[in-house]
Design a protein around this motif. Structure first.
Motif, PDB file in Angstrom:
ATOM      1  N   LEU A 149     107.356  72.993  65.624  1.00  2.45           N
ATOM      2  CA  LEU A 149     107.654  71.583  65.845  1.00  2.45           C
ATOM      3  C   LEU A 149     106.981  71.074  67.112  1.00  2.45           C
ATOM      4  N   PHE A 150     107.077  71.842  68.189  1.00  5.21           N
ATOM      5  CA  PHE A 150     106.415  71.473  69.441  1.00  5.21           C
ATOM      6  C   PHE A 150     104.899  71.332  69.228  1.00  5.21           C
ATOM      7  N   ALA A 151     104.325  72.287  68.490  1.00  2.00           N
ATOM      8  CA  ALA A 151     102.883  72.278  68.263  1.00  2.00           C
ATOM      9  C   ALA A 151     102.444  71.036  67.487  1.00  2.00           C
ATOM     10  N   GLY A 152     103.229  70.683  66.462  1.00  2.00           N
ATOM     11  CA  GLY A 152     102.879  69.511  65.667  1.00  2.00           C
ATOM     12  C   GLY A 152     102.951  68.228  66.464  1.00  2.00           C
ATOM     13  N   LEU A 153     103.997  68.074  67.269  1.00  2.00           N
ATOM     14  CA  LEU A 153     104.116  66.878  68.104  1.00  2.00           C
ATOM     15  C   LEU A 153     102.984  66.808  69.122  1.00  2.00           C
ATOM     16  N   ALA A 154     102.663  67.953  69.735  1.00  2.95           N
ATOM     17  CA  ALA A 154     101.572  67.983  70.717  1.00  2.95           C
ATOM     18  C   ALA A 154     100.242  67.644  70.064  1.00  2.95           C
ATOM     19  N   ARG A 155     100.056  68.113  68.858  1.00  4.69           N
ATOM     20  CA  ARG A 155      98.816  67.821  68.133  1.00  4.69           C
ATOM     21  C   ARG A 155      98.658  66.318  67.892  1.00  4.69           C
ATOM     22  N   GLY A 236      96.881  74.508  63.293  1.00  2.88           N
ATOM     23  CA  GLY A 236      97.756  74.368  64.460  1.00  2.88           C
ATOM     24  C   GLY A 236      96.969  73.979  65.689  1.00  2.88           C
ATOM     25  N   VAL A 237      97.645  73.917  66.791  1.00  2.00           N
ATOM     26  CA  VAL A 237      97.024  73.501  68.042  1.00  2.00           C
ATOM     27  C   VAL A 237      96.112  74.598  68.557  1.00  2.00           C
ATOM     28  N   ARG A 238      94.899  74.212  68.876  1.00  2.00           N
ATOM     29  CA  ARG A 238      93.942  75.200  69.364  1.00  2.00           C
ATOM     30  C   ARG A 238      94.162  75.475  70.853  1.00  2.00           C
ATOM     31  N   GLY A 239      93.726  76.635  71.292  1.00  2.00           N
ATOM     32  CA  GLY A 239      93.797  76.957  72.703  1.00  2.00           C
ATOM     33  C   GLY A 239      95.196  77.327  73.138  1.00  2.00           C
ATOM     34  N   THR A 240      95.549  76.886  74.332  1.00  2.00           N
ATOM     35  CA  THR A 240      96.838  77.269  74.906  1.00  2.00           C
ATOM     36  C   THR A 240      97.983  76.567  74.184  1.00  2.00           C
ATOM     37  N   PRO A 241      99.197  77.153  74.208  1.00  2.00           N
ATOM     38  CA  PRO A 241     100.362  76.515  73.593  1.00  2.00           C
ATOM     39  C   PRO A 241     100.648  75.178  74.259  1.00  2.00           C
ATOM     40  N   PRO A 242     101.354  74.290  73.536  1.00  2.00           N
ATOM     41  CA  PRO A 242     101.641  72.970  74.111  1.00  2.00           C
ATOM     42  C   PRO A 242     102.546  73.069  75.330  1.00  2.00           C
ATOM     43  N   VAL A 243     102.395  72.120  76.232  1.00  2.00           N
ATOM     44  CA  VAL A 243     103.256  72.046  77.405  1.00  2.00           C
ATOM     45  C   VAL A 243     104.555  71.361  76.985  1.00  2.00           C
ATOM     46  N   VAL A 244     105.670  72.054  77.172  1.00  2.00           N
ATOM     47  CA  VAL A 244     106.972  71.533  76.782  1.00  2.00           C
ATOM     48  C   VAL A 244     107.885  71.570  78.000  1.00  2.00           C
ATOM     49  N   MET A 245     108.523  70.444  78.300  1.00  2.00           N
ATOM     50  CA  MET A 245     109.424  70.381  79.454  1.00  2.00           C
ATOM     51  C   MET A 245     110.861  70.568  78.993  1.00  2.00           C
ATOM     52  N   ARG A 246     111.589  71.486  79.597  1.00  2.00           N
ATOM     53  CA  ARG A 246     112.990  71.716  79.259  1.00  2.00           C
ATOM     54  C   ARG A 246     113.867  70.702  79.990  1.00  2.00           C
ATOM     55  N   VAL A 247     114.776  70.068  79.268  1.00  2.00           N
ATOM     56  CA  VAL A 247     115.634  69.050  79.864  1.00  2.00           C
ATOM     57  C   VAL A 247     117.086  69.302  79.467  1.00  2.00           C
ATOM     58  N   ASP A 248     118.009  68.874  80.317  1.00  2.00           N
ATOM     59  CA  ASP A 248     119.441  69.039  80.057  1.00  2.00           C
ATOM     60  C   ASP A 248     120.053  67.681  79.704  1.00  2.00           C
ATOM     61  N   VAL A 249     119.968  67.345  78.432  1.00  2.00           N
ATOM     62  CA  VAL A 249     120.558  66.095  77.958  1.00  2.00           C
ATOM     63  C   VAL A 249     122.049  66.277  77.675  1.00  2.00           C
ATOM     64  N   MET A 250     122.448  67.478  77.256  1.00  2.00           N
ATOM     65  CA  MET A 250     123.838  67.688  76.847  1.00  2.00           C
ATOM     66  C   MET A 250     124.825  67.415  77.980  1.00  2.00           C
ATOM     67  N   SER A 251     124.481  67.769  79.202  1.00  2.00           N
ATOM     68  CA  SER A 251     125.386  67.503  80.325  1.00  2.00           C
ATOM     69  C   SER A 251     125.573  66.007  80.523  1.00  2.00           C
ATOM     70  N   ALA A 252     124.478  65.245  80.396  1.00  2.00           N
ATOM     71  CA  ALA A 252     124.562  63.796  80.555  1.00  2.00           C
ATOM     72  C   ALA A 252     125.349  63.168  79.407  1.00  2.00           C
ATOM     73  N   TYR A 253     125.161  63.714  78.212  1.00  2.00           N
ATOM     74  CA  TYR A 253     125.898  63.202  77.045  1.00  2.00           C
ATOM     75  C   TYR A 253     127.391  63.486  77.185  1.00  2.00           C
ATOM     76  N   ALA A 254     127.737  64.689  77.640  1.00  2.00           N
ATOM     77  CA  ALA A 254     129.149  65.033  77.856  1.00  2.00           C
ATOM     78  C   ALA A 254     129.769  64.133  78.911  1.00  2.00           C
ATOM     79  N   GLN A 255     129.038  63.849  79.994  1.00  2.00           N
ATOM     80  CA  GLN A 255     129.546  62.940  81.023  1.00  2.00           C
ATOM     81  C   GLN A 255     129.754  61.541  80.446  1.00  2.00           C
ATOM     82  N   HIS A 256     128.844  61.128  79.582  1.00  2.00           N
ATOM     83  CA  HIS A 256     128.972  59.829  78.909  1.00  2.00           C
ATOM     84  C   HIS A 256     130.286  59.754  78.136  1.00  2.00           C
TER      85      HIS A 256
END
Length: 533
Positions: A149-155, A236-256
């Motif tokens: 999924l990450f690869a397809g979005l990056a592509r 698929g995506v050629r070369g290096t794997p896509p750059v993916v940033m890890r984020v913590d949305v669940m904590s913000a959603y729980a606070q919401h």
């Protein structure tokens, strides 16, 4: 797969063209020739025994190469068959008799890439950044398919933000919450289906995609899939794997969610811990709902001792996470009674559905859950319309109307029900609740999002308010006068044979059954509603 539901005869209110027409008895609708894998026939037994709309033709992805539909052959059809209404679902792991793996890494990659390309057209972005968040449930196939999924979005040129283990509502909220505000989100889940399955749900800031939009994306993905299989378009995506940033949305959603409870309860003596003194059991079914126990209830002061199956486990070893599952409800009932809890909450895998058990051990799901949410909404918004699917009972209609509400019964399918509510509001008909008997419940105040955690929050707030107001009884007392159906049966039948013929076989079976009833060879039944989804 065919679905048949039987319940007492009901007089329905028309929702046609968004107008509140006269009381009518629905006749069979003209048979539609567009359909997906499941055919639904809703029957009513004889005496004594319902986001924003787009025209279907306007939802297709205009950038799909001409001739794709006719030129991709059986391999392209394998991608199109993954579409399940507004979602994508398939078999991800070996182990199902007669069902080969069809949602493969390559399939996921081309669908994700096509979604990314669709986003650029939808958002009218040529070279600007398109930011997409991705969450998943704990299924065993999740990590491998997520990489695709990450690869397809990056592509497709998208910036990818990995939410990790998440819920479907949190994925949508990642497009809304100020700290994130992504352009779109994808949740990888197959909801309550077996652990061997997996799938995709798509969101933009306006909500979930329509079936027509997903159909267009799958059409384009089918072309890509065939091209990659033939090694014409690379793999698929050629070369290096896509750059993916890890984020913590669940904590913000729980606070919401916590903030909503605190603000609306406004406890006079302990504002920050409004659930102090309450015992709440959560049954997460080893899905994604454990956060609701740790990051919502306990932080608000609730005692959650006795909660069940909180740790994520992609094999779902105890029971399927499903508020309609008898085992899930029975185990939750036992825990509520054993621990003297005030409430029990049962979630499905990705937390877009829920059901509850009150302090007496009474299960509240299906019509009963719709009635409970309707009672709360009608107290807050007198006269509001309530949209449900056509499988609900005559007793529910009388329950809503007795409280001054208006009951709009609409087509089976949670997206149909939600879309109808959006349409009614756009047409000037105040509609605050859209719920399906499966437990999908959306509220106008919550972005028309089907969110099982938000539904639970509404019930919990009402529970606290009742105690603060000195009212006796559990939340179940709010629906004591709901008339239960004399009988309600849901039948699911497998369609045998090659998958590519499943749709045609299903529609033929339901058409034959419909005709059989219409010529009065089965006089105990009257067709009030028929649809394909």
């Amino acid at each position: 797969m065919a679905t048949t539901t039987a319940s007492p005869v009901v007089t329905l209110r028309s929702c046609k063209n968004s107008a509140w027409g006269s009381v009518i008895r629905l006749r069979p609708r003209p048979w539609r020739r567009t359909f997906c894998r499941r055919q639904r026939l809703v029957l009513k037994a004889g005496a004594n025994s319902s986001r924003r709309h787009k025209a279907a033709t306007g939802d297709r992805l205009e950038t799909t190469p001409s001739g794709v539909a006719a030129g991709t052959g059986e391999e392209g059809e394998a991608i199109r068959r993954l579409q399940n209404g507004p979602d994508v679902r398939g078999v991800a792991l070996e182990g199902e008799t007669g069902r080969p793996v069809d949602i493969t890494p390559l399939a996921v990659e081309v669908i994700a890439e096509s979604f990314g390309e669709w986003l650029r057209v939808e958002l009218q972005l040529d070279g600007g950044e398109v930011r997409v968040s991705v969450g998943r449930d704990p299924r065993l196939s999740g990590p491998r398919l997520s990489a695709a999924l990450f690869a397809g979005l990056a592509r497709a040129g998208c910036s990818v933000f990995d939410m990790g283990l998440a819920t479907t509502p949190a994925c949508f909220m990642s497009t809304i919450l100020p700290r994130f505000s992504y352009d779109a989100s994808i949740m990888m889940t197959a909801s309550h289906l077996p652990y061997t399955r997996n799938g995709l749900k798509f969101f933009t800031k306006r909500g979930g995609l329509t079936s027509g939009e997903v159909e267009g994306i799958c059409d384009r993905a089918a072309w890509k899939y065939v091209a990659r299989k033939m090694a014409l378009g690379g793999g698929g995506v050629r070369g290096t794997p896509p750059v993916v940033m890890r984020v913590d949305v669940m904590s913000a959603y729980a606070q919401h969610l916590r903030d909503i409870i605190k603000e609306r309860v406004a406890h006079p003596t302990h504002y920050d811990t409004p659930l102090k003194g309450f015992k709440v059991i959560v049954n997460a079914g080893n899905g994604c709902a454990g956060f609701f126990t740790w990051d919502v209830l306990e932080k608000l002061g609730a005692d959650t001792m006795g909660s069940l199956h909180l740790e994520p486990d992609g094999r779902f070893p105890n029971h399927m996470p499903n508020p309609e599952d008898p085992t899930a409800m029975s185990l939750t009932r036992g825990a509520v009674l054993d621990h003297g809890a005030d409430l029990g909450v049962v979630f499905d895998t990705d937390v877009d559905r829920s059901g509850v058990v009150d302090a007496t051990g009474a299960a509240i799901n299906g019509d009963r859950l719709i009635a409970l949410i309707s009672a709360i909404a009608l107290d807050e918004h007198p006269g509001t319309a309530i949209v449900t699917d056509a499988r609900t009972s005559d007793g529910l209609t009388r329950f809503i109307e007795a409280r001054g509400g208006r009951h709009c019964l609409y087509r089976v399918g949670y997206r149909n029900v939600i879309d109808k509510g959006v349409q009614l509001n756009a047409d000037g008909v105040e509609t605050h609740v859209m719920m399906e008997t499966s437990g999908h419940g959306a509220l106008k105040e919550n972005y028309f999002l089907d969110d099982g955690a938000y539904v639970a929050v509404k019930i919990i707030i009402e529970m606290v308010r009742m105690r603060l107001g000195g009212l006796e009884g559990s939340v179940g007392s709010l629906i004591m006068d709901l008339e239960e159906p004399a009988e309600s049966v849901l039948l699911r039948m497998n369609i045998l044979g090659e998958p590519k013929y499943a749709k045609q076989r299903g529609i033929q079976a339901v058409e034959t059954f419909k005709n059989y009833i219409q010529v009065q060879q089965l006089t105990l039944f009257t067709i009030l509603y028929i649809t394909t989804t």
